[in-house]
Design a protein around this motif. Structure first.
Motif, PDB file in Angstrom:
ATOM      1  N   HIS A  89      -0.111  -1.777  -2.901  1.00 57.92           N
ATOM      2  CA  HIS A  89      -1.562  -1.688  -3.043  1.00 57.92           C
ATOM      3  C   HIS A  89      -2.091  -3.037  -3.480  1.00 57.92           C
ATOM      4  N   ARG A  90      -3.197  -3.465  -2.876  1.00 62.53           N
ATOM      5  CA  ARG A  90      -3.736  -4.776  -3.230  1.00 62.53           C
ATOM      6  C   ARG A  90      -4.036  -4.858  -4.725  1.00 62.53           C
ATOM      7  N   PHE A  91      -4.642  -3.822  -5.275  1.00 59.66           N
ATOM      8  CA  PHE A  91      -5.026  -3.858  -6.680  1.00 59.66           C
ATOM      9  C   PHE A  91      -3.953  -3.203  -7.547  1.00 59.66           C
TER      10      PHE A  91
ATOM     11  N   ARG B  49       5.516 -11.559   4.406  1.00 65.10           N
ATOM     12  CA  ARG B  49       4.347 -10.898   4.972  1.00 65.10           C
ATOM     13  C   ARG B  49       3.900  -9.817   3.997  1.00 65.10           C
ATOM     14  N   TRP B  50       2.618  -9.824   3.695  1.00 69.69           N
ATOM     15  CA  TRP B  50       2.038  -8.824   2.804  1.00 69.69           C
ATOM     16  C   TRP B  50       1.395  -7.735   3.645  1.00 69.69           C
ATOM     17  N   LEU B  51       1.734  -6.470   3.346  1.00 75.55           N
ATOM     18  CA  LEU B  51       1.171  -5.330   4.064  1.00 75.55           C
ATOM     19  C   LEU B  51       0.518  -4.392   3.056  1.00 75.55           C
ATOM     20  N   ASP B  52      -0.787  -4.244   3.186  1.00 72.76           N
ATOM     21  CA  ASP B  52      -1.559  -3.370   2.315  1.00 72.76           C
ATOM     22  C   ASP B  52      -1.439  -1.940   2.813  1.00 72.76           C
ATOM     23  N   VAL B  53      -0.893  -1.056   1.999  1.00 70.82           N
ATOM     24  CA  VAL B  53      -0.630   0.313   2.435  1.00 70.82           C
ATOM     25  C   VAL B  53      -1.921   1.056   2.787  1.00 70.82           C
ATOM     26  N   GLU B  54      -3.036   0.602   2.235  1.00 65.68           N
ATOM     27  CA  GLU B  54      -4.306   1.278   2.500  1.00 65.68           C
ATOM     28  C   GLU B  54      -5.009   0.753   3.745  1.00 65.68           C
ATOM     29  N   ARG B  55      -4.595  -0.428   4.228  1.00 67.77           N
ATOM     30  CA  ARG B  55      -5.292  -1.032   5.362  1.00 67.77           C
ATOM     31  C   ARG B  55      -4.420  -1.202   6.598  1.00 67.77           C
ATOM     32  N   ASP B  56      -3.113  -1.351   6.418  1.00 70.96           N
ATOM     33  CA  ASP B  56      -2.233  -1.678   7.532  1.00 70.96           C
ATOM     34  C   ASP B  56      -1.428  -0.462   7.979  1.00 70.96           C
TER      35      ASP B  56
ATOM     36  N   GLU C  42       8.557   6.982  -0.766  1.00 73.31           N
ATOM     37  CA  GLU C  42       7.344   7.688  -1.170  1.00 73.31           C
ATOM     38  C   GLU C  42       6.314   6.699  -1.720  1.00 73.31           C
ATOM     39  N   ASP C  43       5.054   7.061  -1.587  1.00 74.04           N
ATOM     40  CA  ASP C  43       3.961   6.194  -2.021  1.00 74.04           C
ATOM     41  C   ASP C  43       4.061   5.843  -3.499  1.00 74.04           C
ATOM     42  N   GLY C  44       4.595   6.731  -4.295  1.00 74.33           N
ATOM     43  CA  GLY C  44       4.705   6.476  -5.722  1.00 74.33           C
ATOM     44  C   GLY C  44       5.766   5.469  -6.090  1.00 74.33           C
TER      45      GLY C  44
END
Length: 552
Positions: free
Chosen positions: A156-158, A177-184, A197-199
Motif C-alpha cells: 500500500h502506498r500509505f 518495481r513498485w506495485l500499488d495493490v490498490e492501483r495496479d 493474503e492482503d494482510g
C-alpha cells in the motif's frame, strides 16, 4: 532511421546537426566507441530529430542520449532539447557549441536541464568526447537499470513498512518495481499466484522466485547481498557513516594504503544522498543528484580497495590499548587502529498533533525521492527553509500539481543559497509562505489535511504528502560518556577537545576528538560548516591526520 532489428534493441543515441560534415563526424566518432552498445540515429534538423524520437517512443525503444548542435536554422539546439525533453525526459542532453556560443550553453544548463556542452572541434575524441559521453551513459544506464526492475515490491502506498522498503531499495540503487495493490492489477494477480493474503503486505518478489512476506529492511538486505559481514578481524581505519565525509575518507584511506572499512546504517550518501540536485558542488557545472554523487564515490572507494558495510550501525565504542573497538548493530565487532566518526545528522521530528501518526503514511522526513512519482498532479507541502527543503521543492515541482513551502522565518535568504531562491521564484507551481508553520496533521488511514498557522490566523488545507526539513540532530548517542560532545551532542575536536580534557601531553590533531585515535568529520563535528564540499574536505583531511597519528 535504421532498419528494424530483432528485440531487444539497443538504446539509441540521437544526433542532430544541420551541417552534413559535422553530423557525419559526430556519428562516426560515437559509433566507433559506443556502436556495440548503442544505436546511433542521425537527423539534419530539430523537427526531423523530433520525428525520429516520436517513432522511437511509439515503438517502445529507449533513448539514452541526445546530442544537438546549437546553431541550426529554424530550430536552435536549445529549442529542440526543450521539446525533446517532453518526449524522452530521462535521456541525457548534450549541446554542441562553438567557443562564441558558450554563454548560450551555460544559460541552457538552467533552461533545458542540460547535462553537458561540448566545444567544437572535440579533437582528439579520446580526450575531449569519449570520457564525457561514457560518464553520461554510465549514469543513464544506472537509472535505466533501476527502472527495469529486479525486485518487485507490492504494498500500500500509505504504509510505513512499504515506504521503508521502497526507500531502502531506491537509496541503495537496487533495481526495483513498485506495485500499488490498490492501483495496479498486476499486483493483485501476482499476489493471487503467490497465494499471499492482503494482510501480509508488503511483499517482495525476488528475481530467483523467492517471496518475502512483510520482510524487514535487514532481512531484505541480507537476501539481496546488500548487507555483508566484515572480511577482516582488524583494520587500520574504521569509518562510521557513509555520507560525503565518510565516503571521502574511504576513498583517500584506501588509495593511500590503509586497510579501510566503512559502516553505513542506511545507504551510501547519507543525508546528502537524498538531495535531488546539488548545483553548487565544485566541478559539476550542471549539478548532480545526491544519489549520483553517492554512486560515483561508492564505486571509487570500492575500486581502490575500501570495504563498505551497509545496513549496519555502530552502537558503542570502547578503547583497548592501541585498539579502538566498535560494536555493531548486527551483533559483530570491528577492531581498528583509528576510528573516524562521520555519522552525520538526522532531521528533527515535528511534535505537532498527528505528525507521528502519519509518519510514513503521507508525512516523510527528508526528501524521500522514492515518493516523487506517486505525487504526480498532487498537492505537496515542504516544511523548512534551508537548502535541503529548497532542493526538494524544486524536484517535486516537476511532478506535483502544487508545491507549498512552509517557512517559519520571514525570508528564505536567511538559510537558503541564492541560486536556489532564484530557481524557486521562477517555478510557477511553488508557493512560498513565510511566517507559516504546520500545527496539526489529520486524515484517516493516511495524511489528508494540515492545519496551518500564518499571519492570517489558522486554517486547514487538503494535502497529499508532506516532507519535513526542520533542522537536524547529531547521531552521537552511541558515544555518550566516551567522546566529548557539546550541549547539543556535536563532537568536540581540535582545540575544543583539548579544552574538554584531551588526555595526552601533545595537542590533539585538528579533527581529533577527546579520545586519541578517534577522529571526526562532517556535519557531526561541532562548529562544522553544513555543506557537502566541506564534508568531503574534512573526510580527506582526516586521513592525512590519521597517517600522522599512526606514525607516532
Amino acid at each position: 532511421m535504421e532498419a528494424s532489428e530483432p528485440r531487444r534493441r539497443r538504446a539509441a543515441i540521437v544526433c542532430v546537426d544541420d551541417e552534413p560534415a559535422v553530423l557525419a563526424a559526430v556519428a562516426r566518432d560515437l559509433r566507433r566507441q559506443f556502436g556495440e552498445r548503442y544505436r546511433i540515429v542521425r537527423a539534419t534538423s530539430g523537427p526531423e530529430a523530433l520525428g525520429a524520437l516520436k517513432e522511437l517512443v511509439a515503438r517502445g525503444e529507449q533513448v539514452a542520449l541526445l546530442v544537438a548542435d546549437q546553431r541550426m536554422p529554424g530550430m536552435a539546439g536549445t529549442e529542440y532539447l526543450v521539446e525533446a525533453r517532453k518526449l524522452v525526459p530521462d535521456a541525457k542532453r548534450v549541446l554542441l557549441t562553438a567557443y562564441a556560443d558558450t554563454e548560450a550553453a551555460i544559460q541552457a544548463i538552467n533552461e533545458v536541464d542540460l547535462d553537458y556542452y561540448l566545444l567544437k572541434p572535440w579533437d582528439p575524441p579520446e580526450e575531449q568526447l569519449y570520457p564525457v559521453v561514457e560518464d553520461l551513459l554510465t549514469t543513464w544506464e544506472a537509472g535505466a537499470a533501476l527502472e527495469s526492475g529486479g525486485v518487485r515490491v507490492i504494498g500500500h502506498r500509505f504504509s510505513r513498512d512499504s515506504h521503508d522498503l521502497r526507500d531502502f531499495l531506491a537509496r541503495n540503487r537496487v533495481p526495483m518495481r513498485w506495485l500499488d495493490v490498490e492501483r495496479d492489477s498486476e499486483a493483485r494477480e501476482l499476489l493471487a499466484v503467490a497465494a499471499v493474503e492482503d494482510g501480509r503486505l508488503p511483499v517482495a518478489l525476488l528475481e530467483d522466485g523467492t517471496v518475502l512476506e512483510r520482510p524487514t529492511v535487514l532481512e531484505l538486505a541480507e537476501r539481496l547481498g546488500v548487507s555483508a559481514a566484515p572480511a577482516s578481524d582488524h583494520y587500520d581505519l574504521a569509518i562510521v557513516g557513509g555520507g560525503p565525509a565518510g565516503l571521502a575518507a574511504a576513498v583517500y584511506g584506501a588509495s593511500e594504503g590503509l586497510r579501510t572499512v566503512m559502516v553505513e546504517r542506511e545507504a551510501p550518501g547519507g543525508q546528502a544522498g537524498t538531495s535531488s540536485r546539488i548545483e553548487n558542488y565544485l566541478g559539476f557545472p550542471t549539478g548532480l543528484s545526491g544519489s549520483d554523487l553517492a554512486r560515483r564515490a561508492t564505486d571509487q572507494a570500492r575500486r581502490l580497495g575500501a570495504e563498505l558495510l551497509t545496513v549496519q550501525d555502530a552502537v558503542s565504542l570502547r578503547v583497548e590499548g592501541a585498539g579502538r573497538i566498535l560494536q555493531l548493530s548486527g551483533g559483530g565487532t570491528l577492531s581498528a587502529n583509528c576510528v573516524l566518526v562521520a555519522s552525520g545528522v538526522s532531521y528533527n521530528h515535528l511534535t505537532a498533533e498527528g505528525f507521528d501518526t502519519f509518519t510514513g503514511k503521507g508525512i516523510y522526513y527528508g526528501a524521500a525521492l522514492s515518493e516523487a512519482r506517486s505525487c504526480s498532479e498532487q498537492h505537496v507541502v515542504i516544511i523548512g527553509g534551508a537548502n535541503s527543503a529548497g532542493q526538494a521543492a524544486v524536484h517535486f515541482s516537476g511532478y506535483a500539481r502544487q508545491v507549498t513551502m512552509l517557512v517559519r522565518g520571514d525570508s528564505l535568504a536567511k538559510s537558503m543559497s541564492h541560486y536556489l531562491i532564484e530557481q524557486i521564484a521562477a517555478i510557477p507551481n511553488i508557493d512560498v509562505r513565510t511566517g507559516a508553520q504546520a500545527i496539526a496533521a489529520g486524515g484517516d488511514d493516511h495524511l489528508r489535511t494540515l492545519r496551518i498557522r500564518d499571519a492570517d490566523g489558522e486554517h486547514e488545507e487538503d494535502v497529499d504528502a508532506t516532507f519535513v526539513f526542520i533542522g537536524a540532530a547529531p547521531r552521537t548517542d552511541w558515544l555518550d560518556g566516551v567522546v566529548g560532545r557539546d550541549e547539543r551532542g556535536f563532537i568536540l575536536a581540535g582545540a575544543d577537545a583539548k579544552a574538554a580534557g584531551f588526555p595526552l601531553k601533545r595537542d590533539p590533531y585538528t579533527l581529533e576528538t577527546t579520545v586519541p585515535g578517534v577522529f571526526v568529520a562532517g556535519d557531526v563535528r561541532a562548529r562544522s560548516i553544513k555543506r557537502v564540499a566541506s564534508a568531503v574536505g574534512e573526510g580527506s583531511m582526516a586521513v592525512s591526520l590519521i597517517h600522522e597519528y599512526l606514525a607516532e
